[in-house]
Design a protein around this motif. Structure first.
Motif, short mmCIF file in Angstrom:
data_model
loop_
_atom_site.label_atom_id
_atom_site.label_comp_id
_atom_site.label_asym_id
_atom_site.label_seq_id
_atom_site.Cartn_x
_atom_site.Cartn_y
_atom_site.Cartn_z
N ASP A 2 0.78 -1.14 -0.23
CA ASP A 2 0.08 -0.03 0.02
C ASP A 2 0.84 1.20 0.11
N GLY A 3 2.20 0.99 -0.26
CA GLY A 3 2.90 2.33 -0.34
C GLY A 3 3.57 2.64 1.36
N PHE A 4 2.74 2.11 2.25
CA PHE A 4 3.23 2.24 3.52
C PHE A 4 4.41 1.35 3.94
N HIS A 5 5.06 1.56 5.01
CA HIS A 5 5.95 0.51 5.57
C HIS A 5 5.51 -0.21 6.78
N ASP A 6 5.57 -1.45 6.77
CA ASP A 6 5.51 -2.17 8.01
C ASP A 6 6.37 -1.73 9.10
N LEU A 7 6.03 -1.76 10.14
CA LEU A 7 7.19 -1.27 11.14
C LEU A 7 6.73 -1.75 12.48
N ALA A 8 7.63 -1.77 13.41
CA ALA A 8 7.49 -1.93 14.94
C ALA A 8 8.07 -0.58 15.60
N LEU A 117 -7.32 8.44 9.24
CA LEU A 117 -6.70 9.63 9.22
C LEU A 117 -5.35 9.69 9.09
N GLY A 118 -4.81 8.70 9.89
CA GLY A 118 -3.13 8.76 9.68
C GLY A 118 -2.48 7.72 10.71
N SER A 119 -1.52 7.01 10.35
CA SER A 119 -0.80 6.17 10.92
C SER A 119 -0.52 6.44 12.71
N ASP A 120 -0.23 7.77 12.85
CA ASP A 120 0.05 8.13 14.34
C ASP A 120 -1.21 8.44 15.08
N GLY A 134 2.09 -2.88 12.26
CA GLY A 134 1.44 -2.56 10.95
C GLY A 134 2.17 -1.38 10.34
N ARG A 135 1.26 -0.31 9.97
CA ARG A 135 1.95 0.94 9.39
C ARG A 135 2.24 1.79 10.58
N GLY A 136 1.79 1.37 11.83
CA GLY A 136 2.13 2.37 13.00
C GLY A 136 0.53 2.51 13.75
N SER A 160 10.94 15.50 5.11
CA SER A 160 9.55 14.84 4.65
C SER A 160 9.46 13.49 5.05
N THR A 161 8.29 12.89 5.73
CA THR A 161 8.50 11.51 6.04
C THR A 161 8.61 10.79 4.83
N PRO A 162 7.73 11.13 3.70
CA PRO A 162 7.72 9.95 2.44
C PRO A 162 9.11 10.18 2.03
N ALA A 163 9.76 11.20 1.90
CA ALA A 163 11.09 11.43 1.48
C ALA A 163 12.23 10.33 2.42
N MET A 164 11.91 10.35 3.73
CA MET A 164 12.91 9.67 4.61
C MET A 164 12.62 8.09 4.45
N PHE A 165 11.33 7.77 4.31
CA PHE A 165 11.23 6.56 3.77
C PHE A 165 11.65 5.97 2.63
N ALA A 166 11.56 6.73 1.91
CA ALA A 166 12.06 6.26 0.42
C ALA A 166 13.66 6.29 0.44
#
Ligand code: C5P
Length: 282
Positions: A2-8, A117-120, A134-136, A160-166
């Motif tokens: 989904d373009g998001f990152h699985d994380l813990a 609304l958002g992962s956080d 999940g994605r948070g 930018s959060t997307p830029a850092m994940f990329a």
């Protein structure tokens, strides 16, 4: 995918907050006004791009069709600092409009809306310290002992959060970053539960830190200065650019803040405590 990152991740609420007041309207509009003196406030959108408007609209659409609200948001959480201020405001909006419209929804009803609304945002409903997977957005409260003292160093610009994940994806693809993990260090969880500040400081890590440091090399000096000043731990928070410095106690936090200010790192130094509560009505 989904373009998001699985994380813990371990989310941790600090004692910084915005204030939100809601009033009923005769029509179905959500009208947002923003007040406060944080730098960059005038650039904050007050239309459907703002998470507050999205949160109120989503709640109305699902549970209170035809209802509207005037929302006055007083911002104290620094903007574009990566401190989840917008996510906190969205969580507060869900709690406030739930009460305003007499919906009597339980946290279990609000959490899925928060996740959309958002992962956080689910974490911002709960506050405290929370394991995010999940994605948070999949949240599990964590036991924490004691009050902890933190110094935040705000940077001059945003990341930018997307830029850092990329950038992290790119580093992983090239074998220069560790592969993703779906667990958080057990020693961090036990240190949080025990209120062992030195243990928390030693166990805090962030996979996004190397890419944030590469994007904004001045952050390395922030971390070095904080450690040399006696911090129990120091790391880039989330996708940056704010650095979070854990101090042994209140006096140590004040001392570290003095050293950081004298070193002229960052645009603002904030001394605060945690863990704090999530979105709530006072
Ligand atoms: O969920 P939220 O809208 O706050 O995420 C903002 C952006 O951060 C996403 O569009 C995505 O690029 C990135 N992100 C991610 N993986 C996550 C959380 C966020 O890639 N787990």
């Amino acid at each position: 995918m989904d373009g998001f990152h699985d994380l813990a991740t371990v989310y941790y609420a600090l004692d910084l907050h915005d204030e939100l007041r809601v009033h009923d309207r005769d029509d179905a509009r959500i009208v947002l006004t923003v007040t406060g003196s944080q730098p960059g406030l005038h650039r904050l959108p007050v239309d459907g791009r703002n998470l507050v408007v999205q949160a109120a609209q989503m709640l109305a659409d699902r549970f209170a069709p035809g209802r509207g609200a005037d929302v006055v948001l007083h911002k104290d959480i620094p903007l574009t600092a990566g401190l989840a201020g917008g996510s906190s405001d969205a969580a507060a909006t869900l709690v406030a409009c739930n009460a305003l419209w007499g919906l009597a929804l339980e946290p279990a009803d609000l959490l899925p809306i928060a996740a959309e609304l958002g992962s956080d945002v689910p974490f911002c409903l709960l506050g405290g310290a929370v394991l995010g997977t999940g994605r948070g957005e999949v949240v599990t409260p964590l036991p924490v002992s004691g009050v902890h003292h933190w110094v935040l160093v705000l940077a001059d610009c945003g990341l930018s959060t997307p830029a850092m994940f990329a950038a992290l994806d790119h580093a992983r693809d090239h074998g220069t970053a560790a592969p993703p993990t779906t667990t958080v260090p057990a020693n961090l969880l036990s240190a949080l539960a025990a209120g062992d500040v030195a243990g928390i400081g030693a166990a805090m890590t962030n996979d996004l830190e190397p890419v944030a440091l590469a994007a904004l090399p001045s952050l390395a000096r922030v971390l070095e200065t904080a450690r040399a000043a006696g911090a129990a731990g120091a790391l880039v928070s989330g996708s940056g650019p704010t650095c979070a410095v854990l101090a042994a106690d209140a006096e140590s936090a004040d001392r570290i803040a003095v050293v950081l200010r004298a070193a002229r790192v960052g645009r603002q130094i904030v001394v605060t405590t945690g863990p704090a509560l999530g979105a709530r009505i006072d």
